[in-house]
Design a protein around this motif. Structure first.
Motif, PDB file in Angstrom:
ATOM      1  N   ALA A  17       0.842  -1.198   0.000  1.00 46.55           N
ATOM      2  CA  ALA A  17       0.000   0.000   0.000  1.00 46.55           C
ATOM      3  C   ALA A  17       0.878   1.250   0.000  1.00 46.55           C
ATOM      4  O   ALA A  17       0.553   2.248  -0.652  1.00 46.55           O
ATOM      5  CB  ALA A  17      -0.934  -0.008   1.201  1.00 46.55           C
ATOM      6  N   ARG A  18       1.993   1.191   0.684  1.00 47.49           N
ATOM      7  CA  ARG A  18       2.913   2.339   0.729  1.00 47.49           C
ATOM      8  C   ARG A  18       3.453   2.653  -0.669  1.00 47.49           C
ATOM      9  O   ARG A  18       3.587   3.821  -1.049  1.00 47.49           O
ATOM     10  CB  ARG A  18       4.057   2.042   1.684  1.00 47.49           C
ATOM     11  N   HIS A  19       3.763   1.610  -1.432  1.00 47.21           N
ATOM     12  CA  HIS A  19       4.277   1.825  -2.789  1.00 47.21           C
ATOM     13  C   HIS A  19       3.197   2.451  -3.675  1.00 47.21           C
ATOM     14  O   HIS A  19       3.492   3.329  -4.499  1.00 47.21           O
ATOM     15  CB  HIS A  19       4.789   0.525  -3.396  1.00 47.21           C
ATOM     16  N   VAL A  20       1.955   2.021  -3.524  1.00 47.73           N
ATOM     17  CA  VAL A  20       0.857   2.616  -4.294  1.00 47.73           C
ATOM     18  C   VAL A  20       0.726   4.097  -3.938  1.00 47.73           C
ATOM     19  O   VAL A  20       0.562   4.937  -4.825  1.00 47.73           O
ATOM     20  CB  VAL A  20      -0.468   1.857  -4.060  1.00 47.73           C
ATOM     21  N   CYS A  21       0.834   4.433  -2.673  1.00 44.48           N
ATOM     22  CA  CYS A  21       0.796   5.848  -2.261  1.00 44.48           C
ATOM     23  C   CYS A  21       1.939   6.622  -2.905  1.00 44.48           C
ATOM     24  O   CYS A  21       1.757   7.768  -3.342  1.00 44.48           O
ATOM     25  CB  CYS A  21       0.860   5.965  -0.746  1.00 44.48           C
ATOM     26  N   ARG A  22       3.101   6.009  -2.992  1.00 42.27           N
ATOM     27  CA  ARG A  22       4.249   6.650  -3.630  1.00 42.27           C
ATOM     28  C   ARG A  22       3.975   6.875  -5.118  1.00 42.27           C
ATOM     29  O   ARG A  22       4.293   7.940  -5.668  1.00 42.27           O
ATOM     30  CB  ARG A  22       5.500   5.798  -3.446  1.00 42.27           C
ATOM     31  N   LEU A  23       3.374   5.889  -5.778  1.00 45.82           N
ATOM     32  CA  LEU A  23       3.042   6.042  -7.193  1.00 45.82           C
ATOM     33  C   LEU A  23       2.073   7.195  -7.408  1.00 45.82           C
ATOM     34  O   LEU A  23       2.190   7.942  -8.387  1.00 45.82           O
ATOM     35  CB  LEU A  23       2.441   4.739  -7.738  1.00 45.82           C
ATOM     36  N   VAL A  24       1.119   7.354  -6.509  1.00 44.43           N
ATOM     37  CA  VAL A  24       0.174   8.470  -6.598  1.00 44.43           C
ATOM     38  C   VAL A  24       0.928   9.781  -6.410  1.00 44.43           C
ATOM     39  O   VAL A  24       0.755  10.732  -7.181  1.00 44.43           O
ATOM     40  CB  VAL A  24      -0.959   8.325  -5.559  1.00 44.43           C
ATOM     41  N   HIS A  25       1.777   9.831  -5.408  1.00 48.04           N
ATOM     42  CA  HIS A  25       2.548  11.044  -5.123  1.00 48.04           C
ATOM     43  C   HIS A  25       3.436  11.428  -6.310  1.00 48.04           C
ATOM     44  O   HIS A  25       3.618  12.613  -6.609  1.00 48.04           O
ATOM     45  CB  HIS A  25       3.401  10.844  -3.867  1.00 48.04           C
ATOM     46  N   GLU A  26       3.961  10.438  -7.011  1.00 50.28           N
ATOM     47  CA  GLU A  26       4.824  10.665  -8.169  1.00 50.28           C
ATOM     48  C   GLU A  26       4.021  10.844  -9.465  1.00 50.28           C
ATOM     49  O   GLU A  26       4.592  10.933 -10.545  1.00 50.28           O
ATOM     50  CB  GLU A  26       5.796   9.498  -8.333  1.00 50.28           C
ATOM     51  N   SER A  27       2.697  10.877  -9.359  1.00 52.44           N
ATOM     52  CA  SER A  27       1.780  11.042 -10.502  1.00 52.44           C
ATOM     53  C   SER A  27       1.902   9.930 -11.534  1.00 52.44           C
ATOM     54  O   SER A  27       1.655  10.134 -12.717  1.00 52.44           O
ATOM     55  CB  SER A  27       1.986  12.407 -11.164  1.00 52.44           C
ATOM     56  N   LYS A  28       2.277   8.739 -11.091  1.00 48.33           N
ATOM     57  CA  LYS A  28       2.368   7.589 -11.986  1.00 48.33           C
ATOM     58  C   LYS A  28       1.083   6.776 -11.987  1.00 48.33           C
ATOM     59  O   LYS A  28       0.831   6.020 -12.927  1.00 48.33           O
ATOM     60  CB  LYS A  28       3.550   6.706 -11.582  1.00 48.33           C
ATOM     61  N   LEU A  29       0.281   6.932 -10.945  1.00 48.02           N
ATOM     62  CA  LEU A  29      -1.005   6.256 -10.823  1.00 48.02           C
ATOM     63  C   LEU A  29      -1.997   7.279 -10.285  1.00 48.02           C
ATOM     64  O   LEU A  29      -1.737   7.908  -9.251  1.00 48.02           O
ATOM     65  CB  LEU A  29      -0.893   5.053  -9.879  1.00 48.02           C
ATOM     66  N   GLN A  30      -3.110   7.446 -10.994  1.00 48.80           N
ATOM     67  CA  GLN A  30      -4.087   8.456 -10.602  1.00 48.80           C
ATOM     68  C   GLN A  30      -5.268   7.828  -9.876  1.00 48.80           C
ATOM     69  O   GLN A  30      -5.890   6.903 -10.390  1.00 48.80           O
ATOM     70  CB  GLN A  30      -4.612   9.193 -11.839  1.00 48.80           C
ATOM     71  N   PRO A  31      -5.589   8.325  -8.682  1.00 49.62           N
ATOM     72  CA  PRO A  31      -6.782   7.830  -8.002  1.00 49.62           C
ATOM     73  C   PRO A  31      -8.033   8.381  -8.680  1.00 49.62           C
ATOM     74  O   PRO A  31      -7.996   9.449  -9.308  1.00 49.62           O
ATOM     75  CB  PRO A  31      -6.638   8.381  -6.582  1.00 49.62           C
ATOM     76  N   PHE A  32      -9.123   7.678  -8.553  1.00 50.41           N
ATOM     77  CA  PHE A  32     -10.409   8.153  -9.070  1.00 50.41           C
ATOM     78  C   PHE A  32     -10.886   9.334  -8.240  1.00 50.41           C
ATOM     79  O   PHE A  32     -11.401  10.311  -8.759  1.00 50.41           O
ATOM     80  CB  PHE A  32     -11.437   7.013  -9.032  1.00 50.41           C
ATOM     81  N   ALA A  33     -10.673   9.224  -6.918  1.00 45.34           N
ATOM     82  CA  ALA A  33     -11.089  10.296  -6.007  1.00 45.34           C
ATOM     83  C   ALA A  33     -10.276  10.201  -4.730  1.00 45.34           C
ATOM     84  O   ALA A  33      -9.704   9.162  -4.410  1.00 45.34           O
ATOM     85  CB  ALA A  33     -12.577  10.162  -5.684  1.00 45.34           C
ATOM     86  N   VAL A  34     -10.246  11.319  -4.038  1.00 42.44           N
ATOM     87  CA  VAL A  34      -9.664  11.362  -2.702  1.00 42.44           C
ATOM     88  C   VAL A  34     -10.829  11.607  -1.750  1.00 42.44           C
ATOM     89  O   VAL A  34     -11.564  12.586  -1.890  1.00 42.44           O
ATOM     90  CB  VAL A  34      -8.603  12.483  -2.576  1.00 42.44           C
ATOM     91  N   LEU A  35     -11.001  10.706  -0.816  1.00 37.51           N
ATOM     92  CA  LEU A  35     -12.118  10.796   0.118  1.00 37.51           C
ATOM     93  C   LEU A  35     -11.891  11.902   1.147  1.00 37.51           C
ATOM     94  O   LEU A  35     -10.784  12.426   1.278  1.00 37.51           O
ATOM     95  CB  LEU A  35     -12.313   9.452   0.823  1.00 37.51           C
ATOM     96  N   ASP A  36     -12.938  12.248   1.875  1.00 33.78           N
ATOM     97  CA  ASP A  36     -12.846  13.290   2.901  1.00 33.78           C
ATOM     98  C   ASP A  36     -11.767  12.996   3.933  1.00 33.78           C
ATOM     99  O   ASP A  36     -11.175  13.911   4.488  1.00 33.78           O
ATOM    100  CB  ASP A  36     -14.193  13.472   3.609  1.00 33.78           C
ATOM    101  N   ASN A  37     -11.524  11.709   4.179  1.00 33.23           N
ATOM    102  CA  ASN A  37     -10.509  11.332   5.167  1.00 33.23           C
ATOM    103  C   ASN A  37      -9.095  11.309   4.573  1.00 33.23           C
ATOM    104  O   ASN A  37      -8.141  10.928   5.240  1.00 33.23           O
ATOM    105  CB  ASN A  37     -10.846   9.982   5.798  1.00 33.23           C
ATOM    106  N   GLY A  38      -8.957  11.699   3.297  1.00 27.33           N
ATOM    107  CA  GLY A  38      -7.653  11.762   2.656  1.00 27.33           C
ATOM    108  C   GLY A  38      -7.228  10.489   1.961  1.00 27.33           C
ATOM    109  O   GLY A  38      -6.174  10.448   1.326  1.00 27.33           O
ATOM    110  N   HIS A  39      -8.028   9.442   2.040  1.00 20.67           N
ATOM    111  CA  HIS A  39      -7.688   8.168   1.410  1.00 20.67           C
ATOM    112  C   HIS A  39      -8.052   8.199  -0.071  1.00 20.67           C
ATOM    113  O   HIS A  39      -9.031   8.810  -0.473  1.00 20.67           O
ATOM    114  CB  HIS A  39      -8.418   7.021   2.104  1.00 20.67           C
ATOM    115  N   ASN A  40      -7.255   7.509  -0.852  1.00 18.37           N
ATOM    116  CA  ASN A  40      -7.487   7.408  -2.292  1.00 18.37           C
ATOM    117  C   ASN A  40      -8.354   6.198  -2.603  1.00 18.37           C
ATOM    118  O   ASN A  40      -8.269   5.173  -1.926  1.00 18.37           O
ATOM    119  CB  ASN A  40      -6.161   7.244  -3.033  1.00 18.37           C
TER     120      ASN A  40
END
Length: 64
Positions: A17-40
């Motif tokens: 899960a940490r690597h997926v968060c890193r991919l999002v941070h690096e704009s390599k994987l885009q989440p559909f949405a970011v929830l109110d609690n900050g989760h992708n």
């Protein structure tokens, strides 16, 4: 449309899960949405597309 949590997306991709968060941070994987609690959350389609691109890169690297 089916949505996946970061953890479920990571399981599907074979990453932590940490690597997926890193991919999002690096704009390599885009989440559909970011929830109110900050989760992708991710669509199954976007995760499958990312996985296919990663596999294609690995195949290209092996053939070179």
């Amino acid at each position: 449309m089916i949505l996946l949590t970061t953890r479920k997306a990571a399981e599907k991709l074979g990453f932590s899960a940490r690597h997926v968060c890193r991919l999002v941070h690096e704009s390599k994987l885009q989440p559909f949405a970011v929830l109110d609690n900050g989760h992708n959350v991710f669509t199954v389609e976007s995760v499958d597309t990312f996985k296919a691109k990663q596999q294609a890169k690995q195949q290209a690297g092996k053939e070179a």
